[in-house]
Design an enzyme around this catalytic site. Structure first.
Site, short mmCIF file in Angstrom:
data_model
loop_
_atom_site.label_atom_id
_atom_site.label_comp_id
_atom_site.label_asym_id
_atom_site.label_seq_id
_atom_site.Cartn_x
_atom_site.Cartn_y
_atom_site.Cartn_z
N GLY A 283 29.48 31.68 32.19
CA GLY A 283 29.87 32.96 32.79
C GLY A 283 31.03 33.58 32.05
N ASN A 284 31.63 34.61 32.64
CA ASN A 284 32.81 35.22 32.03
C ASN A 284 33.81 35.54 33.12
OD1 ASN A 284 32.40 38.08 33.00
ND2 ASN A 284 30.46 37.74 31.93
N ARG A 285 35.00 36.00 32.72
CA ARG A 285 36.09 36.11 33.67
C ARG A 285 36.19 37.48 34.33
NH1 ARG A 285 40.45 35.54 30.42
NH2 ARG A 285 41.65 36.18 32.22
N SER A 286 35.17 38.31 34.22
CA SER A 286 35.24 39.63 34.86
C SER A 286 35.32 39.45 36.38
CB SER A 286 33.99 40.44 34.51
OG SER A 286 33.99 41.62 35.26
#
Ligand code: CTP
Length: 405
Positions: free
Chosen positions: A201-204
């Site tokens: 995933g990503n940190r958005s």
């Protein structure tokens, strides 16, 4: 906007703290006028910390600057929350024996009241008549809501929740320049599963996308907000059905893509704020990947995800406006701009919002700094501030885009 928040002496005064906070986070200059009774329920230091301004109470403070009228004259909006039965009666009668009374009388700004009292007081003929008088004069009455009251009883009389009050009050004064437009906004970050318990995933956090959805709805747009994995429930707080925003939840890029393609033909404006995973594992393990099986190293084979934004611009219905985001870690401004310009051209968008991200910038923070370029690569806006304020700066560009051929 310069907003005066009047707080009067009811148990619900504690909720006013949330109202002040919500307005400040939305980028407004908030001045609290609290009655003496209000300060018995909630402390001055809390209100000063939250509003980032001094709290005013006394009619005889700041006489040299004629504060009893200055606050009202300079206000763009006055919100009284909670508004007790007593305060409502005083406002209806035009009483000016305290600072809140003089401030209201000296102002021509829209006035919003959030009543809070027991059901019997709300339905008493005196209160009913006062509310009718105020409504006739154009005062906005928000609530009360029904539910648990201070004692064991429940019924009509609760102050509306702070987030709802903030959204509704701002919608009353905000420009309605996006009325009649259907927005499709994506927010958050997609996740690609590796096995039933793990993902890439990503940190958005989703904050900027949700801020855009809220701001568009406040300006009159009808919004479909597609959210991918927004973990902090506070970010979506107060997005009630009926507030102009419909929320659809997705997780993977494939789900986001399906949702976006289903909704985009009907959208006048698409804002792709979501951070989309560029790659996904080629295969997803049916069961948890075990160390005994994988060994000392684990090779993941990733395949490219489709570029949803590019698909959208490639199949754009006539007249649709498409806004993309660019998340870049490049520290140098000129190099950052070059990356953004190239991305704007590659993606075929009308606007590209360039947004520097990094370990401590962009993702997850309350604030953002953006440069907006047109499809041709010209800088059309720059903004820095709370994500709600940044959202409004981006939306300020939409009416012109819609009217230019
Ligand atoms: N985007 C998309 N589909 C993807 C990747 C990105 O729709 N598979 C959208 C994002 O929502 C954003 C814009 O494209 O509006 C740019 O995303 P960004 O991650 O900055 O760029 P990338 O396309 O991933 O390009 P690069 O790898 O060069 O950074």
């Amino acid at each position: 906007m310069r907003i005066v928040v009047g707080i009067t002496g009811g148990i619900a005064a504690y909720k006013a703290v949330g109202v002040v906070r919500g307005l400040v986070l939305a980028g407004h200059d908030v001045h609290v006028v609290a009655t003496e009774a209000a300060l018995k329920f909630v402390g001055r230091p809390t209100l000063e910390a939250m509003s980032r301004n001094l709290v005013h109470t006394d009619l005889y403070d700041g006489v040299a600057e004629v504060r009893h009228v200055a606050l009202g004259q300079s206000a763009d909006l006055i919100i009284v929350a909670p508004a007790t039965a007593n305060t409502i009666a005083k406002i209806a009668a035009g009483t000016a024996d305290d600072l809140l009374g003089t401030t209201i009388l000296a102002s021509t700004a829209p006035l919003v009241l959030a009543p809070a009292m027991h059901t019997e007081m709300w339905s008493n003929a005196a209160t009913v008549a006062n509310i009718a008088t105020l409504r006739e004069r154009g005062v906005h009455i928000l609530g009360p809501a029904s539910g648990q009251l201070t004692g064991a009883d429940s019924g009509l009389g609760r102050m509306v929740e702070p987030d709802e009050l903030v959204a509704a009050a701002l919608a009353i004064v905000g420009p309605r320049d996006l009325a009649g437009l259907r927005f499709l906004v994506t927010a958050g970050g997609t996740r690609e599963p590796l096995d039933p318990v793990r993902f890439i995933g990503n940190r958005s956090s989703g904050k900027q996308g949700v801020a855009i959805a809220r701001a568009a709805a406040a300006r009159g747009a009808e919004v479909l907000l597609v959210v991918a994995n927004i973990e902090d429930a506070d970010i979506l707080n107060g997005i009630a059905a009926g507030g102009g925003i419909e929320v659809q939840e997705v997780s993977t890029t494939a789900e986001l893509r399906d949702a976006v393609h289903a909704a985009s033909p009907a959208a006048d404006v698409v804002v792709m704020t979501a951070a989309v995973a560029d790659y996904r594992p080629e295969t997803v393990a049916e069961v948890k990947i075990k160390k005994e099986v994988a060994g000392d190293t684990l090779d993941l084979h990733l395949v490219r995800n489709p570029d949803i934004l590019k698909e959208l611009t490639g199949a754009r219905p006539a007249g649709q406006t498409i806004i993309g985001f660019a998340a870049e870690t490049e520290p140098d401004r000129d190099a950052l701009l070059e990356l953004g310009r190239a991305k704007a051209a590659r993606k075929g968008v009308d606007l590209l919002v360039i947004n520097r991200v990094g370990w401590s910038e962009g993702f997850g923070t309350e604030r953002n700094a953006i440069i907006v370029v047109s499809g041709a690569g010209d800088i059309v806006a720059e903004a820095e501030g709370l994500k709600d304020a940044v959202a409004h700066c981006i939306l300020d560009l939409v009416p012109d885009l819609r009217s230019s051929p």
